[in-house]
Motif scaffolding. Structure first.
Motif, PDB file in Angstrom:
ATOM      1  N   ALA A 140      -5.277   3.317   8.142  1.00 46.92           N
ATOM      2  CA  ALA A 140      -4.742   2.308   7.224  1.00 46.92           C
ATOM      3  C   ALA A 140      -4.434   1.019   7.972  1.00 46.92           C
ATOM      4  O   ALA A 140      -4.686  -0.088   7.470  1.00 46.92           O
ATOM      5  N   SER A 198      -1.011   7.120  -0.998  1.00 45.07           N
ATOM      6  CA  SER A 198      -2.184   7.508  -1.787  1.00 45.07           C
ATOM      7  C   SER A 198      -3.333   6.535  -1.562  1.00 45.07           C
ATOM      8  O   SER A 198      -4.496   6.946  -1.500  1.00 45.07           O
ATOM      9  N   ASP A 199      -2.995   5.240  -1.442  1.00 46.08           N
ATOM     10  CA  ASP A 199      -4.030   4.244  -1.139  1.00 46.08           C
ATOM     11  C   ASP A 199      -4.666   4.537   0.221  1.00 46.08           C
ATOM     12  O   ASP A 199      -5.888   4.481   0.379  1.00 46.08           O
ATOM     13  N   ASP A 216      -6.875   7.687  -0.045  1.00 48.61           N
ATOM     14  CA  ASP A 216      -8.130   7.464  -0.772  1.00 48.61           C
ATOM     15  C   ASP A 216      -9.184   6.849   0.133  1.00 48.61           C
ATOM     16  O   ASP A 216     -10.354   7.254   0.122  1.00 48.61           O
ATOM     17  N   LEU A 217      -8.768   5.871   0.926  1.00 50.33           N
ATOM     18  CA  LEU A 217      -9.710   5.236   1.847  1.00 50.33           C
ATOM     19  C   LEU A 217     -10.146   6.211   2.937  1.00 50.33           C
ATOM     20  O   LEU A 217     -11.328   6.295   3.283  1.00 50.33           O
ATOM     21  N   ALA A 251       0.815  -1.212   0.000  1.00 50.69           N
ATOM     22  CA  ALA A 251       0.000   0.000   0.000  1.00 50.69           C
ATOM     23  C   ALA A 251       0.851   1.265   0.000  1.00 50.69           C
ATOM     24  O   ALA A 251       1.887   1.341   0.663  1.00 50.69           O
ATOM     25  N   THR A 252       0.414   2.247  -0.749  1.00 47.66           N
ATOM     26  CA  THR A 252       1.076   3.548  -0.796  1.00 47.66           C
ATOM     27  C   THR A 252       0.301   4.543   0.078  1.00 47.66           C
ATOM     28  O   THR A 252      -0.833   4.282   0.493  1.00 47.66           O
ATOM     29  N   ILE A 288      -4.764  -2.389   5.471  1.00 55.13           N
ATOM     30  CA  ILE A 288      -3.985  -2.177   4.246  1.00 55.13           C
ATOM     31  C   ILE A 288      -2.524  -1.922   4.614  1.00 55.13           C
ATOM     32  O   ILE A 288      -1.668  -1.792   3.751  1.00 55.13           O
ATOM     33  N   LYS A 294       5.611   4.172  -0.203  1.00 58.88           N
ATOM     34  CA  LYS A 294       5.011   3.033   0.495  1.00 58.88           C
ATOM     35  C   LYS A 294       4.791   3.361   1.971  1.00 58.88           C
ATOM     36  O   LYS A 294       5.666   3.892   2.648  1.00 58.88           O
ATOM     37  N   GLU A 351       3.462   7.751  -4.641  1.00 55.07           N
ATOM     38  CA  GLU A 351       3.687   6.311  -4.605  1.00 55.07           C
ATOM     39  C   GLU A 351       4.557   5.840  -3.445  1.00 55.07           C
ATOM     40  O   GLU A 351       5.008   4.696  -3.424  1.00 55.07           O
TER      41      GLU A 351
END
Length: 300
Positions: free
Chosen positions: A84, A5-6, A9-10, A2-3, A89, A44, A42
C-alpha cells in the motif's frame, strides 16, 4: 483515506492473483478470518499504529493460534501495508511488527508399526487418503506438492516424479515400487492426479486426522512438535533413510532442502555414521604399523 480493504483489494489483484490457487485460498482465508475480523473492513490504514499491531498480535495469541500461524497473519498484514505504501495509497510510516520467535521444527516420526497401523486404518476409511499418505511416506513430498501433482509430472519410463514451483528448488524424486503403484492407480485424470469429489485437493482431509486419533498416536502429547500430523510422514521418510545409513546430503536432495543445515536435524539418528566413515581410512594405512613409532630422520 485508504482503508485496509482498499489495500487488500490491490494486493489481491496485483500480487496474490499471480500465485497458486492454494496460496490464494490460504492467504484470503487468513485475511478474512483474522485480520478483517479484528480490524473491520473500513479501518483506516493510517490508524494502524505500533500499539494496534501489538494488540492484534495479543488477540491472535489469545485465540489459541500456534506461534507459526500468528507469524503468518502478522507477515501477511505487513506485506499488504508495505505494498500500500509502495503504490501510494498510504503515505505514512509503516508500523513496527514484533514477530514471535518460535521453534516449530517437528521431530516426531513414526515407527514402522505405527506407520502400518495408520495406513491400515486409512485403507478402511478412504483408499484415496491411504494412497496419498503412502506416497508421502515413500517420497517425502509435502502435502501441497502431492496435491499439485499432474500426470505430466509422472515419468513412468524413468520411475520418477518432477516437482516444480515449490518452496524449495525444483527437483526430481525417484520412485520405488510402492510409490509407483500408488501413482499408477491414481493417474487417471487429465489435470490433477489426486482429486476429491472431482475437485483439486487444497488441504489435508479430516479423514487423516480421524485415523491418527483412532490409532491413538497423539494420546497425552501436549507439545505441538511431537504431535502426528500429515507432515510427520515427510519426517518419517527422512528419519528412516538416515537410520538405514543414507548420507544426509542425499536425504537433503530428496527432500528438496535448500541447505544441508536444514537436513542436519536428522543427524542424531545416525551417530554411528561418523565412526563408520573414519574406519574406511584404515585401508589406506595398512602398510603402517601404528604400534611402532616412525624413526626420526637424521638432520642434513
Amino acid at each position: 483515506m485508504a482503508t485496509i480493504s482498499d489495500a487488500w483489494d490491490l494486493y489481491s489483484k496485483l500480487i496474490l492473483a499471480s500465485t497458486s490457487s492454494r496460496s490464494i485460498l490460504t492467504e484470503t482465508g487468513r485475511w478474512q478470518k483474522h485480520v478483517v475480523k479484528y480490524f473491520g473492513q473500513e479501518f483506516k490504514v493510517a490508524e494502524i499504529t505500533n500499539k494496534k499491531i501489538l494488540l492484534f498480535r495479543t488477540n491472535l495469541i489469545k485465540k489459541g493460534l500456534s506461534p507459526q500461524t500468528v507469524a503468518h497473519c502478522l507477515s501477511l498484514l505487513r506485506r499488504v501495508l508495505h505494498r500500500a505504501q509502495q503504490w501510494d495509497i498510504f503515505t505514512g510510516k509503516l508500523p513496527s511488527f514484533d514477530m514471535p520467535k518460535f521453534d516449530n521444527k517437528r521431530v516426531r516420526f513414526l515407527t514402522k508399526t505405527e506407520a502400518n497401523l495408520l495406513l491400515q486404518e486409512l485403507s478402511l476409511k478412504s483408499p484415496l487418503w491411504h494412497d496419498i499418505s503412502l506416497l508421502a511416506l515413500h517420497t517425502g513430498l509435502r502435502a501441497g506438492e502431492i496435491f499439485d501433482l499432474r500426470p505430466s509430472h509422472f515419468d513412468r519410463n524413468n520411475s520418477a516424479l518432477y516437482i516444480f514451483d515449490t518452496k524449495s528448488n525444483n527437483r526430481t524424486v525417484p520412485l520405488n515400487a510402492a510409490s509407483l503403484a500408488v501413482l499408477e492407480r491414481n493417474c487417471r485424470s487429465s489435470d490433477f492426479i489426486f482429486k476429491e469429489r472431482e475437485q483439486q485437493i487444497y488441504q489435508v482431509s479430516r479423514i487423516f486426522r480421524d485415523a491418527v486419533a483412532f490409532c491413538g498416536l497423539n494420546i497425552k502429547i501436549k507439545d505441538r512438535r511431537q504431535k502426528v500430523v500429515f507432515h510427520t510422514l515427510r519426517h518419517t521418510f527422512a528419519s528412516w533413510l538416515v537410520q538405514s545409513g543414507t548420507p544426509l546430503v542425499v536425504v537433503g536432495q530428496l527432500l528438496g532442502h535448500k541447505t544441508l543445515q536444514i537436513t542436519m536435524r536428522y543427524a542424531h539418528l545416525a551417530p554411528s555414521q561418523g565412526a563408520s566413515a573414519v574406519k574406511i581410512l584404515e585401508q589406506f594405512s595398512s602398510y603402517v604399523n601404528v604400534d611402532t613409532p616412525i624413526p626420526k630422520q637424521p638432520k642434513t
